[in-house]
Design a protein around this motif. Sequence first.
Motif, mmCIF file in Angstrom:
data_model
loop_
_atom_site.group_PDB
_atom_site.id
_atom_site.type_symbol
_atom_site.label_atom_id
_atom_site.label_comp_id
_atom_site.label_asym_id
_atom_site.label_seq_id
_atom_site.Cartn_x
_atom_site.Cartn_y
_atom_site.Cartn_z
ATOM 1 N N LEU A 147 -25.958 -0.408 -39.318
ATOM 2 C CA LEU A 147 -26.389 0.253 -38.083
ATOM 3 C C LEU A 147 -27.618 1.122 -38.321
ATOM 4 O O LEU A 147 -28.509 1.207 -37.458
ATOM 5 N N LEU A 148 -27.685 1.784 -39.469
ATOM 6 C CA LEU A 148 -28.879 2.581 -39.789
ATOM 7 C C LEU A 148 -30.102 1.684 -39.947
ATOM 8 O O LEU A 148 -31.216 2.049 -39.539
ATOM 9 N N ASP A 149 -29.905 0.504 -40.529
ATOM 10 C CA ASP A 149 -31.000 -0.460 -40.658
ATOM 11 C C ASP A 149 -31.437 -0.948 -39.281
ATOM 12 O O ASP A 149 -32.639 -1.106 -39.016
ATOM 13 N N LEU A 150 -30.465 -1.171 -38.387
ATOM 14 C CA LEU A 150 -30.780 -1.550 -37.010
ATOM 15 C C LEU A 150 -31.584 -0.457 -36.322
ATOM 16 O O LEU A 150 -32.574 -0.728 -35.617
ATOM 17 N N GLN A 151 -31.181 0.800 -36.516
ATOM 18 C CA GLN A 151 -31.901 1.934 -35.930
ATOM 19 C C GLN A 151 -33.341 1.995 -36.441
ATOM 20 O O GLN A 151 -34.280 2.236 -35.670
ATOM 21 N N LYS A 152 -33.522 1.740 -37.732
ATOM 22 C CA LYS A 152 -34.855 1.758 -38.314
ATOM 23 C C LYS A 152 -35.726 0.638 -37.752
ATOM 24 O O LYS A 152 -36.900 0.850 -37.403
ATOM 25 N N GLN A 153 -35.153 -0.558 -37.621
ATOM 26 C CA GLN A 153 -35.902 -1.693 -37.084
ATOM 27 C C GLN A 153 -36.296 -1.454 -35.634
ATOM 28 O O GLN A 153 -37.415 -1.785 -35.223
ATOM 29 N N GLU A 180 -31.337 6.535 -30.676
ATOM 30 C CA GLU A 180 -30.066 7.033 -31.201
ATOM 31 C C GLU A 180 -29.002 7.053 -30.110
ATOM 32 O O GLU A 180 -27.851 6.665 -30.342
ATOM 33 N N ARG A 181 -29.368 7.471 -28.893
ATOM 34 C CA ARG A 181 -28.400 7.505 -27.789
ATOM 35 C C ARG A 181 -27.940 6.103 -27.418
ATOM 36 O O ARG A 181 -26.771 5.885 -27.083
ATOM 37 N N LEU A 182 -28.840 5.145 -27.495
ATOM 38 C CA LEU A 182 -28.474 3.766 -27.208
ATOM 39 C C LEU A 182 -27.458 3.260 -28.226
ATOM 40 O O LEU A 182 -26.460 2.601 -27.880
ATOM 41 N N LEU A 183 -27.664 3.594 -29.492
ATOM 42 C CA LEU A 183 -26.717 3.205 -30.537
ATOM 43 C C LEU A 183 -25.396 3.952 -30.391
ATOM 44 O O LEU A 183 -24.319 3.386 -30.618
ATOM 45 N N LEU A 184 -25.454 5.231 -30.011
ATOM 46 C CA LEU A 184 -24.219 5.990 -29.804
ATOM 47 C C LEU A 184 -23.396 5.383 -28.672
ATOM 48 O O LEU A 184 -22.164 5.313 -28.749
ATOM 49 N N GLY A 185 -24.064 4.952 -27.608
ATOM 50 C CA GLY A 185 -23.358 4.287 -26.524
ATOM 51 C C GLY A 185 -22.703 2.999 -26.986
ATOM 52 O O GLY A 185 -21.570 2.685 -26.614
ATOM 53 N N ALA A 238 -21.110 11.908 -35.647
ATOM 54 C CA ALA A 238 -20.734 12.305 -37.008
ATOM 55 C C ALA A 238 -20.754 11.099 -37.947
ATOM 56 O O ALA A 238 -21.270 11.177 -39.068
ATOM 57 N N TRP A 239 -20.219 9.971 -37.488
ATOM 58 C CA TRP A 239 -20.182 8.759 -38.313
ATOM 59 C C TRP A 239 -21.588 8.275 -38.633
ATOM 60 O O TRP A 239 -21.899 7.925 -39.772
ATOM 61 N N LEU A 240 -22.462 8.280 -37.622
ATOM 62 C CA LEU A 240 -23.826 7.787 -37.818
ATOM 63 C C LEU A 240 -24.596 8.659 -38.802
ATOM 64 O O LEU A 240 -25.506 8.186 -39.489
ATOM 65 N N HIS A 241 -24.214 9.943 -38.892
ATOM 66 C CA HIS A 241 -24.886 10.864 -39.807
ATOM 67 C C HIS A 241 -24.122 11.029 -41.129
ATOM 68 O O HIS A 241 -24.378 11.971 -41.882
ATOM 69 N N GLY A 242 -23.175 10.137 -41.384
ATOM 70 C CA GLY A 242 -22.532 10.070 -42.694
ATOM 71 C C GLY A 242 -21.443 11.073 -42.949
ATOM 72 O O GLY A 242 -21.111 11.355 -44.105
ATOM 73 N N ARG A 243 -20.819 11.617 -41.883
ATOM 74 C CA ARG A 243 -19.732 12.562 -42.076
ATOM 75 C C ARG A 243 -18.399 11.922 -41.710
ATOM 76 O O ARG A 243 -18.332 11.118 -40.786
#
Length: 325
Positions: A7-13, A26-31, A273-278
């Motif tokens: 998912l982080l790679d998807l966000q970067k792309q 980021e909000r689109l991925l959170l949704g 929290a998950w997306l930021h590694g917690r």
Amino acid sequence: MGARESLLDLQKQMGESVVGQEAMIERLLLGLLADGHLLVEGLPGLAKTRAVKSLARHLDAKLSRIQFTPDLLPADITGSEVYFSDAGKSEFRFQPGPLFANLVLADEVNRSPAKVQAALLEAMEERQVTVGGATHKLPPLFLVMATQNPIEQEGTYPLPEAQMDRFLMHVNVGYPAASAEAAIVALARTEEGAASGAAGAAEPARLAPEVVFAARREIHGIAVSDAVDQYIVALVHATRDPKPLDADLASWVQVGVSPRGAIGLDKVARAHAWLHGRAFVTPEDVQAVVHDVFRHRLILSYEAHAARVTADTVIDRLVQKVAVA
């Protein structure tokens, strides 16, 4: 590669093709991770459509774009029974509409009348469509991103507050920074050159929907302490009875946040929290997403509108006044 790394790679792309709108990405991925729908508000040309198209390009998912207009009918988006005649046999068959996709871009959703908006919002909530007495399930991976223009209100049908509550988040999109604007111009020039060239650009590797489902299972296991639960509840209840906290808040808020808002805040905070590694939710995770979750659920009073107080102003004051448990 694990689900979070994917998912982080998807966000970067996505960030490479949608420049200067990191918050919207980021909000689109959170949704997507929290399995909720987004209402995105911003001026034309701010890459709202480009963002969801970029997500569809990097995700193994079907994209459907619906341009909402005043003459649109509910059957235009849900589909309808169509009469077929073949080899002497006649029958009605259901022809699915554009809602039967994984990613649905509902462009200028406030330009369609109430019946069409209700059909869309019912599909969002129930994840199904009923036509001709038969119920048709929507895909397991289903995300609606609806857009609306905040300044052009002539000929529009504003979404009712009760129906807006079905959106998980209401995202405001602003202008990019000056440095990002230069990168946007350079990117457009590069894409223009690639489009006019003989060789087409290589298609990126697509992320399987199973990775998203795996991420959702991991997010379900993110720990939420009693203190954070109490903080979420305190924020929600402060919108319903703000008088003990602040006299201004009491005069600004007419109707507070519904229980659906509390559920949404918990889901999006866990995804953040998950997306930021917690492995656990912090009050900072809650504060990072509370504006997007509450923004469309607050109904402000006449006094607030007269004083040009916005929902964001109210939420800022709430975060300032409500103590972290």
